[in-house]
Design a protein around this motif. Structure first.
Motif, PDB file in Angstrom:
ATOM      1  N   ARG A 117      37.817  33.769  56.247  1.00 26.40           N
ATOM      2  CA  ARG A 117      38.942  33.679  55.311  1.00 26.40           C
ATOM      3  C   ARG A 117      38.864  32.411  54.462  1.00 26.40           C
ATOM      4  O   ARG A 117      39.125  32.446  53.254  1.00 26.40           O
ATOM      5  CB  ARG A 117      40.263  33.717  56.085  1.00 26.40           C
ATOM      6  CG  ARG A 117      40.605  35.095  56.619  1.00 26.40           C
ATOM      7  CD  ARG A 117      41.927  35.103  57.331  1.00 26.40           C
ATOM      8  NE  ARG A 117      42.274  36.445  57.754  1.00 26.40           N
ATOM      9  CZ  ARG A 117      42.560  36.787  59.014  1.00 26.40           C
ATOM     10  NH1 ARG A 117      42.538  35.868  59.975  1.00 26.40           N
ATOM     11  NH2 ARG A 117      42.859  38.032  59.310  1.00 26.40           N
ATOM     12  N   PHE A 118      38.520  31.295  55.067  1.00 25.71           N
ATOM     13  CA  PHE A 118      38.406  30.064  54.284  1.00 25.71           C
ATOM     14  C   PHE A 118      37.233  30.142  53.319  1.00 25.71           C
ATOM     15  O   PHE A 118      37.292  29.583  52.211  1.00 25.71           O
ATOM     16  CB  PHE A 118      38.292  28.850  55.206  1.00 25.71           C
ATOM     17  CG  PHE A 118      39.593  28.447  55.830  1.00 25.71           C
ATOM     18  CD1 PHE A 118      40.665  28.080  55.033  1.00 25.71           C
ATOM     19  CD2 PHE A 118      39.760  28.434  57.203  1.00 25.71           C
ATOM     20  CE1 PHE A 118      41.882  27.710  55.585  1.00 25.71           C
ATOM     21  CE2 PHE A 118      40.972  28.070  57.782  1.00 25.71           C
ATOM     22  CZ  PHE A 118      42.044  27.707  56.975  1.00 25.71           C
ATOM     23  N   LEU A 119      36.181  30.826  53.697  1.00 26.14           N
ATOM     24  CA  LEU A 119      35.061  31.030  52.781  1.00 26.14           C
ATOM     25  C   LEU A 119      35.511  31.855  51.576  1.00 26.14           C
ATOM     26  O   LEU A 119      35.218  31.515  50.424  1.00 26.14           O
ATOM     27  CB  LEU A 119      33.916  31.725  53.517  1.00 26.14           C
ATOM     28  CG  LEU A 119      32.676  32.081  52.689  1.00 26.14           C
ATOM     29  CD1 LEU A 119      32.053  30.839  52.068  1.00 26.14           C
ATOM     30  CD2 LEU A 119      31.671  32.820  53.563  1.00 26.14           C
ATOM     31  N   LEU A 120      36.248  32.941  51.827  1.00 23.30           N
ATOM     32  CA  LEU A 120      36.769  33.764  50.736  1.00 23.30           C
ATOM     33  C   LEU A 120      37.740  32.969  49.872  1.00 23.30           C
ATOM     34  O   LEU A 120      37.712  33.056  48.638  1.00 23.30           O
ATOM     35  CB  LEU A 120      37.475  34.998  51.302  1.00 23.30           C
ATOM     36  CG  LEU A 120      36.635  35.997  52.101  1.00 23.30           C
ATOM     37  CD1 LEU A 120      37.522  37.119  52.616  1.00 23.30           C
ATOM     38  CD2 LEU A 120      35.506  36.546  51.250  1.00 23.30           C
ATOM     39  N   ASN A 121      38.614  32.217  50.512  1.00 20.97           N
ATOM     40  CA  ASN A 121      39.590  31.405  49.803  1.00 20.97           C
ATOM     41  C   ASN A 121      38.900  30.449  48.835  1.00 20.97           C
ATOM     42  O   ASN A 121      39.241  30.369  47.642  1.00 20.97           O
ATOM     43  CB  ASN A 121      40.414  30.630  50.829  1.00 20.97           C
ATOM     44  CG  ASN A 121      41.418  29.684  50.200  1.00 20.97           C
ATOM     45  OD1 ASN A 121      42.442  30.104  49.669  1.00 20.97           O
ATOM     46  ND2 ASN A 121      41.135  28.391  50.279  1.00 20.97           N
ATOM     47  N   ASP A 122      37.881  29.743  49.322  1.00 20.63           N
ATOM     48  CA  ASP A 122      37.206  28.763  48.480  1.00 20.63           C
ATOM     49  C   ASP A 122      36.434  29.431  47.355  1.00 20.63           C
ATOM     50  O   ASP A 122      36.429  28.949  46.210  1.00 20.63           O
ATOM     51  CB  ASP A 122      36.274  27.901  49.332  1.00 20.63           C
ATOM     52  CG  ASP A 122      37.037  26.865  50.150  1.00 20.63           C
ATOM     53  OD1 ASP A 122      38.280  26.949  50.214  1.00 20.63           O
ATOM     54  OD2 ASP A 122      36.394  25.968  50.727  1.00 20.63           O
ATOM     55  N   ALA A 123      35.762  30.541  47.663  1.00 22.09           N
ATOM     56  CA  ALA A 123      35.012  31.257  46.625  1.00 22.09           C
ATOM     57  C   ALA A 123      35.952  31.794  45.550  1.00 22.09           C
ATOM     58  O   ALA A 123      35.658  31.709  44.348  1.00 22.09           O
ATOM     59  CB  ALA A 123      34.201  32.388  47.255  1.00 22.09           C
TER      60      ALA A 123
END
Length: 341
Positions: free
Chosen positions: A135-141
């Motif tokens: 989720r944090f990867l998606l958030n940052d992307a």
């Protein structure tokens, strides 16, 4: 599809004034990415495809098992017997629901190496994951690329959802810090199927608002609820934190994380994932392993049932799962014994 055919298929949606014919046209021109095709992802994909979103790309790293059928609405017992990857099984079902939508299934793990490619050309990202690392990867992307991100979760009898719009709202990292996420998973404490449907439906309607340009109708809160203990709570998500490394200082830490994920346990799954090979030729590995273990192979994966009791599952993209243990040491021993390090 001409106007008459469009109205016949989507009439009840188009008769809803905030969408109408103009909104339906916007949906047909839109592209969304769904990450995770488990419980949340299958409901999300079902809504997006039935609503007529023109291009639906979805990605998942896993295959269908019997325990999924209680809540993962696109799968059936034939998918379990065939050990089909979830993305492939979902595509087959969704194609029978709406042949006018372009479906793009991807069997892969979402990492820093492929996230930008997966998000290429999409208008919105829907969270169907089961872990905060992704989720944090998606958030940052999403915030780096300026793409709205609709978060959702479900565990036990509780669900939650929020939408994040770069340049307008704070991001997920402003509300939840890494390490703050609950350690509870569906594999540890279970989950009620209706919770999944409610959470994903909250996500889906927020996605529709954003895709048709009805941003003023967007919910401005993080909603949480418990269907068993009968509570519903909404927390205003406020304004971006200027010190947030994602939406404040634009560092996007998850995109630069050292993904030492060559070996990693999948929380609550009794599974350790390996990414040590470039590719696996499944036919070749069937020949190698069949003398020592019981092997099942389809075009998408190879499953080796080990005499020790665990299973090793190989994917063409080089991933391997050792199932039946959460102990990385034991998993490495089995991987080295049958595959090699």
């Amino acid at each position: 599809m001409d106007k008459k055919e469009t109205f016949e298929r989507y009439s009840r949606q188009m008769l809803f004034a905030p969408i109408g014919a103009d909104g339906q046209s916007k949906l047909s021109a839109a592209s969304v990415l769904i990450v995770g095709m488990g419980a949340l992802g299958t409901v999300l994909a079902n809504h997006m495809v039935r609503a007529g979103v023109g291009h639906v790309r979805f990605v998942d790293r896993d295959y269908v098992e019997a325990s999924n059928l209680q809540r993962q609405m696109l799968y059936d017992e034939d998918d379990v017997r065939g050990s089909l990857p979830k993305a492939i099984a979902a595509e087959r079902k969704l194609a029978r629901i709406n042949s006018l939508v372009k479906l793009e299934p991807v069997v892969a793990d979402v990492t820093t190496a492929n996230i930008m490619t997966l998000m290429d050309g999409v208008d919105l990202v829907l969270d169907g994951t089961d872990n905060f690392h992704t989720r944090f990867l998606l958030n940052d992307a999403c915030f780096k690329l300026g793409i709205p991100f609709v978060y959702g979760g479900a565990v036990g009898s509780r669900g939650m959802s929020a939408s994040f719009v770069p340049g307008v709202t704070p991001c997920l990292r402003c509300l939840i810090q890494p390490g703050d996420g609950t350690a509870e998973t569906c594999d540890r404490v279970g989950v009620l199927s209706p919770v999944v449907d409610i959470s994903a439906s909250f996500q889906a309607v927020e996605a529709l608002k954003l895709l048709v340009g009805a941003g003023s109708a967007r919910r401005t809160s993080l909603v949480t609820f418990d269907v068993w203990h009968n509570y519903h709570y909404e927390m205003k998500i406020g304004t971006p934190n200027p010190e947030c490394p994602t939406c404040g200082t634009h560092e996007y830490p998850s995109l630069h994380a050292n993904e030492a994920e060559e070996v990693g346990s999948l929380c609550g799954r009794e599974t350790v994932q390996f990414r040590l090979a470039a590719r696996f030729d499944l036919a070749e590995w069937e020949d190698r392993l069949s003398g020592a273990v019981t092997v099942e192979r389809n075009p998408f994966l190879l499953k080796a049932h080990l005499p020790e009791g665990e299973r090793i599952v190989l994917f063409p993209d080089g991933r391997a799962l050792v199932q039946g243990t959460e102990d990385p040491v034991r998993a490495k021993t089995l991987y080295a014994r049958y595959i090699g390090m």
